[in-house]
Design a protein around this motif. Structure first.
Motif, PDB file in Angstrom:
ATOM      1  N   SER A 160      70.779  43.260  74.386  1.00 45.81           N
ATOM      2  CA  SER A 160      70.252  41.921  74.105  1.00 45.81           C
ATOM      3  C   SER A 160      69.278  41.386  75.131  1.00 45.81           C
ATOM      4  N   LEU A 161      69.071  42.068  76.244  1.00 43.78           N
ATOM      5  CA  LEU A 161      68.211  41.586  77.342  1.00 43.78           C
ATOM      6  C   LEU A 161      68.696  40.254  77.892  1.00 43.78           C
ATOM      7  N   GLY A 162      69.941  39.904  77.631  1.00 45.88           N
ATOM      8  CA  GLY A 162      70.463  38.625  78.096  1.00 45.88           C
ATOM      9  C   GLY A 162      69.951  37.431  77.320  1.00 45.88           C
ATOM     10  N   ALA A 163      69.313  37.657  76.183  1.00 50.04           N
ATOM     11  CA  ALA A 163      68.664  36.573  75.449  1.00 50.04           C
ATOM     12  C   ALA A 163      69.617  35.775  74.576  1.00 50.04           C
ATOM     13  N   LEU A 164      70.819  36.294  74.302  1.00 48.33           N
ATOM     14  CA  LEU A 164      71.739  35.605  73.400  1.00 48.33           C
ATOM     15  C   LEU A 164      72.786  34.788  74.141  1.00 48.33           C
ATOM     16  N   GLY A 165      73.015  35.093  75.421  1.00 49.75           N
ATOM     17  CA  GLY A 165      74.050  34.398  76.171  1.00 49.75           C
ATOM     18  C   GLY A 165      74.612  35.288  77.257  1.00 49.75           C
ATOM     19  N   VAL A 166      75.752  34.885  77.793  1.00 50.74           N
ATOM     20  CA  VAL A 166      76.401  35.616  78.886  1.00 50.74           C
ATOM     21  C   VAL A 166      77.418  36.583  78.289  1.00 50.74           C
ATOM     22  N   VAL A 167      77.260  37.866  78.575  1.00 54.41           N
ATOM     23  CA  VAL A 167      78.228  38.858  78.127  1.00 54.41           C
ATOM     24  C   VAL A 167      79.426  38.810  79.072  1.00 54.41           C
ATOM     25  N   THR A 168      80.569  38.391  78.561  1.00 55.47           N
ATOM     26  CA  THR A 168      81.773  38.267  79.385  1.00 55.47           C
ATOM     27  C   THR A 168      82.683  39.482  79.281  1.00 55.47           C
ATOM     28  N   ALA A 169      82.569  40.254  78.198  1.00 51.35           N
ATOM     29  CA  ALA A 169      83.373  41.459  78.030  1.00 51.35           C
ATOM     30  C   ALA A 169      82.705  42.366  77.006  1.00 51.35           C
ATOM     31  N   LEU A 170      83.002  43.663  77.107  1.00 47.34           N
ATOM     32  CA  LEU A 170      82.492  44.662  76.179  1.00 47.34           C
ATOM     33  C   LEU A 170      83.625  45.589  75.767  1.00 47.34           C
ATOM     34  N   GLU A 171      83.566  46.062  74.543  1.00 50.06           N
ATOM     35  CA  GLU A 171      84.458  47.124  74.098  1.00 50.06           C
ATOM     36  C   GLU A 171      83.629  48.386  73.904  1.00 50.06           C
ATOM     37  N   LEU A 172      84.065  49.478  74.544  1.00 51.80           N
ATOM     38  CA  LEU A 172      83.313  50.717  74.547  1.00 51.80           C
ATOM     39  C   LEU A 172      84.078  51.828  73.845  1.00 51.80           C
ATOM     40  N   GLN A 173      83.345  52.682  73.138  1.00 53.78           N
ATOM     41  CA  GLN A 173      83.915  53.887  72.561  1.00 53.78           C
ATOM     42  C   GLN A 173      84.144  54.906  73.670  1.00 53.78           C
ATOM     43  N   THR A 174      85.324  55.527  73.693  1.00 55.88           N
ATOM     44  CA  THR A 174      85.598  56.593  74.650  1.00 55.88           C
ATOM     45  C   THR A 174      85.934  57.880  73.901  1.00 55.88           C
TER      46      THR A 174
END
Length: 415
Positions: A160-174
């Motif tokens: 998102s280049l930080g354009a939508l807001g503050v990313v506080t958490a992510l869920e990643l595929q492992t």
């Protein structure tokens, strides 16, 4: 009251932030107050950028004081706060899990790297953003959204280049953990590399080619294999490098990951060890992405003008990134060759050298790395991104007040 500190500069010092301060909330409630009361705000992560993408007119915000959490549930990992790949990887390994790839250095934050499309190498490997399965995002009003793959914002939010807001958490595929054996080789002729560039760069799970464009004795093929030693490079005339490895004109000093022996994925896929300073540090980086099918012609175009930028160059690294469906990704719907330049830390000299390279790559619908130095006009970048208008619409919906917009987004995306 929320703590603050000075904004400082980027990792290599080539950009000093214009923002007057960095806000340091201690929890999500404080973060929501900071965001909702701001007129202009950008997020500062681990500062491994080489332009003004993370700068703002007034203030920045950092998650460095927020709790850091990693939760693993089956094949998903939820990463909260300012977690770096160096912090995340051992936690995954302890649970028998792994990521599909890592960047050249693990010191960068997961949120910052995925927001800019940072990547490793491998014809079958997408960039780090391609592992994202859900994003928890705080919008300009301080409200949190969970955006998964079924959400209409996902194609914009995962990178998102930080354009939508503050990313506080992510869920990643492992995936299940795996071992990697890596080795770096000199002696492979340039003509043998470019005559079968897809074969060379696809010879192992992850392959990088380092070149200074004019001195083949300093060219390297660095192969990282998950099926034993990458001896295929020796069939091309490659000779294994000893302990003293040079990346072009960068002399590494006891900071690269072990070569010649098998080890867990996270100790071999990066070039640089997590417990050491990476690369040269006193440098500027640029990177351009062209369709992999055009690799040979694109490399010939750059090589033809390499003498003009030789004084500024430390090394060029060639890597590959698999196609994805993320709207602003340099690999959106096309496998790409990444042509990465590490420059001397001379801003004026680098900015003077880049337009000729960009012009040489223009016939190949070149896209830049969002976090690195480039001079491509915004209209040329936007013309290569079929979903850019959809991204702008989502950004307007997520941030109607324009809190997270800055000069960089206005210049590159007209946001």
């Amino acid at each position: 009251m929320t703590e603050t500190r000075a904004a400082g500069a980027t990792w290599s010092g080539n950009h000093r932030y214009r923002a007057t301060e960095v806000q340091l909330p201690a929890d999500l409630d404080e973060l929501a107050e900071v965001v909702a009361s701001a007129d202009s705000l950008r997020v500062q992560a681990t500062r491994h950028t080489f332009n003004d993408i993370a700068d703002a007119e007034s203030a920045l915000v950092s998650l460095e004081r927020l709790p850091v959490r990693v939760e693993i549930d089956g094949d998903r990992a939820r990463v909260e706060g300012l977690v770096t790949f160096a912090e995340l990887a051992p936690v995954l390994e302890a649970e028998g899990r792994a990521l599909h790839n890592l960047g050249s250095l693990p010191h960068i934050s997961v949120a910052g790297a995925t927001a800019t499309g940072t990547h490793g190498s491998g014809i079958g490997n997408g960039n780090l953003s391609s592992a994202v399965r859900a994003v928890e995002l705080m919008d300009a009003d301080g409200r949190t959204h969970r955006i998964d793959q079924e959400h209409e914002w996902f194609g914009a939010a995962a990178l998102s280049l930080g354009a939508l807001g503050v990313v506080t958490a992510l869920e990643l595929q492992t995936e299940p953990t795996y071992e990697v054996t890596q080795q770096a080789y000199t002696g492979v002729a340039w003509d043998d590399i470019v005559s079968d560039i897809e074969g060379v760069l696809g010879g192992s799970r992850s392959v990088s080619v380092f070149t200074t464009w004019g001195d083949p004795e300093h060219d390297l093929v660095w192969a990282k294999s998950d099926i034993g030693a990458p001896s295929w490079v020796e069939e091309l005339g490659g000779r294994p490098v000893g302990d003293d490895i040079h990346l072009g004109r960068i002399r590494t000093v006891d900071n690269t990951t072990p070569r010649g022996t098998a080890g867990p994925w996270h100790t071999r896929l990066p070039h640089f060890r997590a417990d050491a300073l990476p690369s040269d540090g006193d440098e500027i980086q640029s990177e351009y992405f062209v369709p992999l099918v055009d690799a040979r012609e694109a490399l010939a175009a750059v090589r033809a003008l390499s003498a003009a930028f030789d004084d500024q160059l430390l090394v060029t690294e060639l890597r590959t990134v698999a196609a994805d469906e993320l709207w602003l990704s340099p690999a959106y719907r096309r496998d790409v060759l990444a042509i990465h330049f590490t420059w001397r830390n001379d801003t004026d000299g680098v900015l003077a050298a880049l337009p000729a390279i960009e012009q040489a790559l223009a016939p190949f619908d070149v896209r830049p790395h969002w976090g690195k130095a480039f001079t491509l006009p915004g209209e040329r970048i936007r013309a290569t991104l079929p979903r850019v208008d959809d991204f702008l619409a989502i950004a307007g919906e997520a941030d109607p007040r324009g809190v997270f917009r800055n000069d960089y987004l206005r210049r590159t995306l007209s946001l």
